[in-house]
Design a protein around this motif. Structure first.
Motif, PDB file in Angstrom:
ATOM      1  N   MET A 123       0.863  -1.158  -0.089  1.00 16.88           N
ATOM      2  CA  MET A 123      -0.190   0.077   0.158  1.00 16.88           C
ATOM      3  C   MET A 123       0.824   0.994  -0.097  1.00 16.88           C
ATOM      4  N   MET A 124       0.334   2.138  -0.847  1.00 19.85           N
ATOM      5  CA  MET A 124       1.117   3.558  -0.858  1.00 19.85           C
ATOM      6  C   MET A 124       1.023   4.252   0.438  1.00 19.85           C
ATOM      7  N   GLY A 125       2.164   4.957   0.941  1.00 19.47           N
ATOM      8  CA  GLY A 125       1.928   5.651   2.356  1.00 19.47           C
ATOM      9  C   GLY A 125       1.393   7.123   1.780  1.00 19.47           C
ATOM     10  N   LYS A 126       1.091   7.708   2.794  1.00 20.80           N
ATOM     11  CA  LYS A 126       0.431   9.166   2.615  1.00 20.80           C
ATOM     12  C   LYS A 126       1.178  10.085   1.727  1.00 20.80           C
ATOM     13  N   GLN A 127       2.618  10.298   2.255  1.00 23.24           N
ATOM     14  CA  GLN A 127       3.391  10.980   1.302  1.00 23.24           C
ATOM     15  C   GLN A 127       3.454  10.642  -0.170  1.00 23.24           C
ATOM     16  N   GLU A 128       3.603   9.464  -0.422  1.00 22.37           N
ATOM     17  CA  GLU A 128       3.816   8.783  -1.866  1.00 22.37           C
ATOM     18  C   GLU A 128       2.467   9.236  -2.669  1.00 22.37           C
ATOM     19  N   TYR A 129       1.230   9.020  -1.883  1.00 19.41           N
ATOM     20  CA  TYR A 129       0.031   9.319  -2.585  1.00 19.41           C
ATOM     21  C   TYR A 129       0.009  10.808  -2.893  1.00 19.41           C
ATOM     22  N   LEU A 130       0.303  11.411  -1.802  1.00 23.61           N
ATOM     23  CA  LEU A 130       0.124  13.023  -2.059  1.00 23.61           C
ATOM     24  C   LEU A 130       0.852  13.437  -3.439  1.00 23.61           C
ATOM     25  N   GLU A 131       2.286  13.031  -3.305  1.00 23.79           N
ATOM     26  CA  GLU A 131       3.237  13.282  -4.469  1.00 23.79           C
ATOM     27  C   GLU A 131       2.676  12.788  -5.524  1.00 23.79           C
ATOM     28  N   SER A 132       2.231  11.461  -5.972  1.00 23.02           N
ATOM     29  CA  SER A 132       1.618  11.110  -7.060  1.00 23.02           C
ATOM     30  C   SER A 132       0.483  11.964  -7.482  1.00 23.02           C
ATOM     31  N   PHE A 133      -0.491  12.236  -6.518  1.00 24.71           N
ATOM     32  CA  PHE A 133      -1.315  12.937  -7.219  1.00 24.71           C
ATOM     33  C   PHE A 133      -0.995  14.508  -7.518  1.00 24.71           C
ATOM     34  N   LEU A 134      -0.108  15.157  -6.800  1.00 25.07           N
ATOM     35  CA  LEU A 134       0.411  16.387  -7.278  1.00 25.07           C
ATOM     36  C   LEU A 134       1.239  16.242  -8.682  1.00 25.07           C
ATOM     37  N   ASP A 135       1.795  15.001  -8.700  1.00 26.24           N
ATOM     38  CA  ASP A 135       2.545  14.910 -10.088  1.00 26.24           C
ATOM     39  C   ASP A 135       1.470  14.647 -11.242  1.00 26.24           C
ATOM     40  N   GLU A 136       0.334  14.459 -10.983  1.00 26.14           N
ATOM     41  CA  GLU A 136      -0.678  14.403 -12.243  1.00 26.14           C
ATOM     42  C   GLU A 136      -1.337  15.541 -12.393  1.00 26.14           C
ATOM     43  N   LEU A 137      -1.265  16.810 -11.533  1.00 27.14           N
ATOM     44  CA  LEU A 137      -1.711  17.941 -11.664  1.00 27.14           C
ATOM     45  C   LEU A 137      -0.878  18.844 -12.775  1.00 27.14           C
ATOM     46  N   ASP A 138      -1.831  19.721 -13.519  1.00 25.12           N
ATOM     47  CA  ASP A 138      -0.942  20.593 -14.226  1.00 25.12           C
ATOM     48  C   ASP A 138       0.048  21.528 -13.490  1.00 25.12           C
ATOM     49  N   SER A 139       1.350  21.403 -13.861  1.00 23.21           N
ATOM     50  CA  SER A 139       2.255  22.220 -13.274  1.00 23.21           C
ATOM     51  C   SER A 139       2.162  23.668 -13.113  1.00 23.21           C
ATOM     52  N   THR A 140       1.314  24.090 -14.134  1.00 25.28           N
ATOM     53  CA  THR A 140       0.984  25.581 -14.186  1.00 25.28           C
ATOM     54  C   THR A 140      -0.096  25.978 -13.482  1.00 25.28           C
ATOM     55  N   LEU A 141      -0.832  25.221 -12.516  1.00 27.40           N
ATOM     56  CA  LEU A 141      -1.638  25.673 -11.789  1.00 27.40           C
ATOM     57  C   LEU A 141      -1.313  26.476 -10.635  1.00 27.40           C
ATOM     58  N   SER A 142      -1.944  27.498  -9.984  1.00 23.38           N
ATOM     59  CA  SER A 142      -1.566  28.232  -8.862  1.00 23.38           C
ATOM     60  C   SER A 142      -1.379  27.524  -7.728  1.00 23.38           C
ATOM     61  N   TYR A 143      -0.840  27.979  -6.381  1.00 22.33           N
ATOM     62  CA  TYR A 143      -0.857  27.264  -5.242  1.00 22.33           C
ATOM     63  C   TYR A 143      -2.486  27.200  -4.825  1.00 22.33           C
ATOM     64  N   GLY A 144      -3.446  28.094  -5.159  1.00 23.44           N
ATOM     65  CA  GLY A 144      -4.560  28.162  -4.613  1.00 23.44           C
ATOM     66  C   GLY A 144      -5.418  27.125  -5.440  1.00 23.44           C
ATOM     67  N   GLU A 145      -5.210  26.996  -7.023  1.00 21.00           N
ATOM     68  CA  GLU A 145      -5.858  25.932  -7.652  1.00 21.00           C
ATOM     69  C   GLU A 145      -5.487  24.659  -7.084  1.00 21.00           C
ATOM     70  N   THR A 146      -4.275  24.382  -7.067  1.00 23.21           N
ATOM     71  CA  THR A 146      -3.642  23.036  -6.603  1.00 23.21           C
ATOM     72  C   THR A 146      -4.258  22.791  -5.219  1.00 23.21           C
ATOM     73  N   LYS A 147      -4.319  23.610  -4.538  1.00 22.90           N
ATOM     74  CA  LYS A 147      -5.038  23.203  -2.977  1.00 22.90           C
ATOM     75  C   LYS A 147      -6.575  23.012  -3.068  1.00 22.90           C
ATOM     76  N   ALA A 148      -7.084  23.613  -4.183  1.00 26.72           N
ATOM     77  CA  ALA A 148      -8.427  23.295  -4.360  1.00 26.72           C
ATOM     78  C   ALA A 148      -8.731  22.033  -4.799  1.00 26.72           C
ATOM     79  N   ALA A 149      -7.694  21.801  -5.774  1.00 27.42           N
ATOM     80  CA  ALA A 149      -8.107  20.442  -6.504  1.00 27.42           C
ATOM     81  C   ALA A 149      -7.712  19.125  -5.370  1.00 27.42           C
ATOM     82  N   LEU A 150      -6.879  19.408  -4.690  1.00 33.00           N
ATOM     83  CA  LEU A 150      -6.551  18.522  -3.508  1.00 33.00           C
ATOM     84  C   LEU A 150      -7.290  18.306  -2.533  1.00 33.00           C
TER      85      LEU A 150
END
Length: 71
Positions: free
Chosen positions: A1-28
């Motif tokens: 099973m994937m740990g919390k940190q790895e899950y979060l990092e994999s989720f963030l890796d799949e997001l558009d890197s041009t999103l702002s902090y606020g947009e990234t936080k909202a998606a999360l």
């Protein structure tokens, strides 16, 4: 099973890197809400009132989250 940190990092890796902090936080937060609601309903056997009580939230708020994340 994937740990919390790895899950979060994999989720963030799949997001558009041009999103702002606020947009990234909202998606999360949105993804957290979706997963949380699905688990609540699964553990309550689909009983919305029981799920809301176990989450200590108003049933209407849970219903609103369901509508928000219905696909």
């Amino acid at each position: 099973m994937m740990g919390k940190q790895e899950y979060l990092e994999s989720f963030l890796d799949e997001l558009d890197s041009t999103l702002s902090y606020g947009e990234t936080k909202a998606a999360l937060v949105s993804e957290f809400e979706r997963i949380y609601v699905v688990r609540l309903l699964r553990t309550s056997g689909g009983n919305l009132s029981l799920a809301a009580r176990s989450a200590r939230m108003d049933r209407k708020h849970l219903h609103d989250l369901l509508n928000k994340h219905a696909k």
